[in-house]
Design an enzyme around this catalytic site. Structure first.
Site, PDB file in Angstrom:
ATOM      1  CB  THR A 183      -0.904   0.043   1.251  1.00 51.37           C
ATOM      2  OG1 THR A 183      -0.064   0.099   2.398  1.00 51.37           O
ATOM      3  CG2 THR A 183      -1.791  -1.175   1.336  1.00 51.37           C
ATOM      4  CD  GLU A 330      -5.378  -2.551   1.494  1.00 51.97           C
ATOM      5  OE1 GLU A 330      -5.743  -1.950   0.456  1.00 51.97           O
ATOM      6  OE2 GLU A 330      -4.938  -1.972   2.490  1.00 51.97           O
ATOM      7  CE  LYS A 439     -15.985  10.487  13.045  1.00 50.01           C
ATOM      8  NZ  LYS A 439     -14.775   9.723  13.197  1.00 50.01           N
ATOM      9  CD1 TRP A 444     -19.265  12.008  11.565  1.00 48.50           C
ATOM     10  CD2 TRP A 444     -19.814  10.462  10.036  1.00 48.50           C
ATOM     11  NE1 TRP A 444     -18.961  10.789  12.078  1.00 48.50           N
ATOM     12  CE2 TRP A 444     -19.280   9.814  11.175  1.00 48.50           C
ATOM     13  CE3 TRP A 444     -20.219   9.691   8.946  1.00 48.50           C
ATOM     14  CZ2 TRP A 444     -19.143   8.431  11.240  1.00 48.50           C
ATOM     15  CZ3 TRP A 444     -20.079   8.321   9.015  1.00 48.50           C
ATOM     16  CH2 TRP A 444     -19.556   7.693  10.152  1.00 48.50           C
TER      17      TRP A 444
HETATM   18  P1  ADP Z   1      -3.277   3.114  -0.667  1.00 44.39           P
HETATM   19  O1  ADP Z   1      -2.132   2.368  -1.186  1.00 44.39           O
HETATM   20  O2  ADP Z   1      -3.019   4.462  -0.095  1.00 44.39           O
HETATM   21  O3  ADP Z   1      -4.263   2.300   0.129  1.00 44.39           O
HETATM   22  P2  ADP Z   1      -4.951   2.768  -2.909  1.00 44.39           P
HETATM   23  O4  ADP Z   1      -4.524   3.138  -4.268  1.00 44.39           O
HETATM   24  O5  ADP Z   1      -5.096   1.362  -2.566  1.00 44.39           O
HETATM   25  O6  ADP Z   1      -3.963   3.510  -1.983  1.00 44.39           O
HETATM   26  O7  ADP Z   1      -6.256   3.621  -2.563  1.00 44.39           O
HETATM   27  C1  ADP Z   1      -7.407   3.110  -1.999  1.00 44.39           C
HETATM   28  C2  ADP Z   1      -8.346   4.206  -1.541  1.00 44.39           C
HETATM   29  O8  ADP Z   1      -8.572   5.196  -2.544  1.00 44.39           O
HETATM   30  C3  ADP Z   1      -9.707   3.689  -1.211  1.00 44.39           C
HETATM   31  O9  ADP Z   1      -9.753   3.125   0.075  1.00 44.39           O
HETATM   32  C4  ADP Z   1     -10.588   4.935  -1.356  1.00 44.39           C
HETATM   33  O10 ADP Z   1     -10.557   5.711  -0.186  1.00 44.39           O
HETATM   34  C5  ADP Z   1      -9.910   5.695  -2.458  1.00 44.39           C
HETATM   35  N1  ADP Z   1     -10.589   5.468  -3.748  1.00 44.39           N
HETATM   36  C6  ADP Z   1     -10.189   4.663  -4.745  1.00 44.39           C
HETATM   37  N2  ADP Z   1     -11.035   4.748  -5.795  1.00 44.39           N
HETATM   38  C7  ADP Z   1     -11.998   5.621  -5.454  1.00 44.39           C
HETATM   39  C8  ADP Z   1     -13.172   6.147  -6.109  1.00 44.39           C
HETATM   40  N3  ADP Z   1     -13.517   5.789  -7.342  1.00 44.39           N
HETATM   41  N4  ADP Z   1     -13.932   7.009  -5.422  1.00 44.39           N
HETATM   42  C9  ADP Z   1     -13.612   7.402  -4.176  1.00 44.39           C
HETATM   43  N5  ADP Z   1     -12.527   6.966  -3.518  1.00 44.39           N
HETATM   44  C10 ADP Z   1     -11.723   6.090  -4.140  1.00 44.39           C
END
Ligand code: ADP
Length: 533
Positions: A183, A330, A439, A444
């Site tokens: 990640t 993940e 918050k 929220w």
């Molecule tokens: P990291 O490695 O930081 O986890 P990722 O590339 O796996 O990065 O990013 C995952 C996160 O990106 C998700 O948990 C979500 O919050 C955000 N995300 C991904 N695609 C979208 C989308 N289409 N709309 C809103 N949020 C998104």
């Protein structure tokens, strides 16, 4: 009673077999500076096997990790097949991470060979203390330079030059590790995710379904999402499975390069981060007639929610539709895809945009639920937020050798860390990441909703909203904005008041010349919080 069906494992070698035997004439096109080089799937398959033989020759065995620190190129794609098909593990490393994070990842994954772009060779010299387990480094393009480390450094073409084109790939247990990706570490040290042949093949098949991006043999996909992060959203595997033309942007592309690549290669579908789509829009606004992008009909933008204002602009100016998926490292990464069910197809265009602005429907084989702070499941009424929990054959069951796994699972479900709602007809809307949600006075506020509204203001180019500590309300939103032309705080407050409850509207606006981006191209809220708030 057991079935009497063949127990044929799901393996990546089946994807390669199909690409070569059904679509041998189809092409992988890579940008090399201002030139384009193309390779047929048939020749690609031969080079893949030569790479497997060369890797075996330098000591790669079943289960060994082969790291890549590389741009989106044909050679990188060759590793996507050569490494897992021989039973080793392709560990793609995001070169935009900090050197400390890259060093941590190489050591944690125990990489034995590294395949790197030329610009990463100096990075490795800097990381020499983390390379104790590395037996060899291969530079993917150009002549490898002299270097000072006691590890052999090969040029890719020299390495595979005399290797055999024959390699009888073994039949593997489908749960064998095929790939690894960490990640991006926006919430602490990067965490390792290990994909299997089974999860990767199922995810690729899913991308070929109707109602998803629906990878199609007739299309030409420009894959801008880094191959160093979550397998470029699984698209390379899906494209080869379906015989679709693959266009790769090569080393060091910038915004105008993507438009030039579309013009030169007649790409029809663009796949990349929302922020890259916004950069391209800016280029086109500045130079409306500089590029012929008439071949393009769809952009799959992800990583964060694409604002409705972007959807409108691309549709109106160029007839281009924007699709989005939601997911994460993940989850290989795709969990939902925005598409229109029949009930939504007949709505007018503006209403369709509002539906497509949601993150979409859970994919087949993805189970989903919403859970509130007290562990209670929330209804699918489009209005009751909760953390989104998921289960699927392409979602992790634990992180690689990481104690933090404990906090990420509950009763066999993966806790995504995203807060969302689900409508009664199954559309998921991500309200915010749990850690970005503001918050204020017990209520929220969605930073995502405020950002997307601000980006829709004609005077605003980019916007990011984060929480600032507040003595009275605990937290208040602060908006960081990049202006397209001069706007005042009062104008922005009035504009937001027309759209949101008044307590949502930030008191404080910071006008900045650009916004910091993360290693995967999202607005870097962690940095904004620490730098400005
Ligand atoms: P990291 O490695 O930081 O986890 P990722 O590339 O796996 O990065 O990013 C995952 C996160 O990106 C998700 O948990 C979500 O919050 C955000 N995300 C991904 N695609 C979208 C989308 N289409 N709309 C809103 N949020 C998104």
């Amino acid at each position: 009673m057991q079935s009497l069906m063949m127990d044929l494992p799901l393996q990546l070698k089946s994807v390669l077999w199909r690409a070569e035997n059904l679509y041998g004439h189809k092409e992988i096109i890579t940008r090399r500076g201002d030139q384009f080089e193309s390779c047929t799937f048939r020749d690609f398959g031969r080079r893949v096997r030569r790479l497997s033989n060369a890797l075996a020759e330098i000591g790669i065995r079943h289960g060994d990790r082969v790291g890549t620190l590389a741009w989106n190129t044909q050679e990188h794609l060759e590793a996507y097949f050569a490494v897992p098909c021989m039973g080793a593990v392709l560990h793609t490393i995001n070169s935009r991470l900090s050197p400390e994070q890259i060093g941590y990842i190489i050591t944690h994954a125990d990489d034995t060979v590294l395949l790197v772009s030329p610009d990463q060779v100096p990075v490795l010299i800097e990381l020499r203390d983390h390379l104790n387990g590395v037996k060899a480094v291969v530079q993917l393009s150009g002549e490898a330079p002299e270097w000072s480390l006691p590890i052999p450094l090969y040029s890719y073409e020299d390495l595979i030059a005399d290797a055999s084109e024959e390699y009888e790939y073994p039949d593997l247990d489908e749960n064998t590790a095929a790939g690894m990706c960490y990640t991006s570490g926006t919430t602490g040290a990067p965490k390792g995710v290990v994909y299997s042949h089974r999860s990767t093949v199922l995810h690729a098949l899913m991308l070929c379904l109707h109602g998803t991006i629906g990878v199609d043999e007739a299309e030409r996909y420009l894959l801008v999402t880094p191959m160093s992060h979550v397998n470029s959203w699984g698209m390379p595997y899906a494209c080869l499975l379906q015989g679709a033309t693959v266009v790769l942007p090569g080393e060091h592309p910038i915004g105008s390069d993507y438009l030039d690549i579309i013009e030169q290669t007649r790409a029809t579908v663009f796949v990349g981060a929302v922020t890259v789509g916004m950069i391209m829009r800016r280029e086109l606004e500045d130079n409306p007639t500089a590029f012929d992008i008439s071949s393009l009909h769809t952009m799959w933008l992800g990583g964060q929610a694409p604002p409705v204002s972007e959807m409108r602009w691309w549709k109106k100016q160029f007839g281009v539709s924007i699709a989005q998926a939601w997911g994460m490292t993940e989850a290989s990464p795709v969990l939902t895809f925005s598409s229109l069910t029949t009930a939504n197809r007949d709505r007018d265009e503006e209403e369709r945009f509002q539906v497509l602005a949601r993150q979409g429907l859970p994919l087949p084989l993805v189970e989903i639920k919403l859970v509130d702070d007290h562990g209670n499941e929330q209804p699918w009424d489009g209005n009751s937020p909760g953390e989104i929990y998921v289960r699927s054959p392409w979602v992790i069951s634990e992180y690689y050798d990481d104690i933090r796994s404990r906090d990420s699972f509950a009763g066999g479900w993966f806790r995504t860390g995203d807060i969302g709602t689900i409508t009664s007809d199954g559309y998921v809307e991500v309200v915010d990441r749990a850690k970005d949600l503001i918050k204020s006075g017990g209520e929220w506020i969605s930073s995502v909703a405020l950002e997307n509204a601000l980006i829709g203001h004609p005077g605003i180019q980019e916007a990011s909203v984060v929480a600032a500590p507040d003595p009275k309300w605990i937290e208040r939103p602060v908006a960081f904005v990049v202006q397209r032309h001069h706007v005042t705080t009062d104008e922005l407050r009035t504009y937001l008041k027309e759209r949101f409850p008044s307590f949502w509207v930030p008191e404080r606006f910071e006008f900045v010349s650009s916004l910091p981006k993360t290693s995967v191209g999202k607005f870097d809220k962690k940095l904004l919080r620490s730098q400005f708030v």
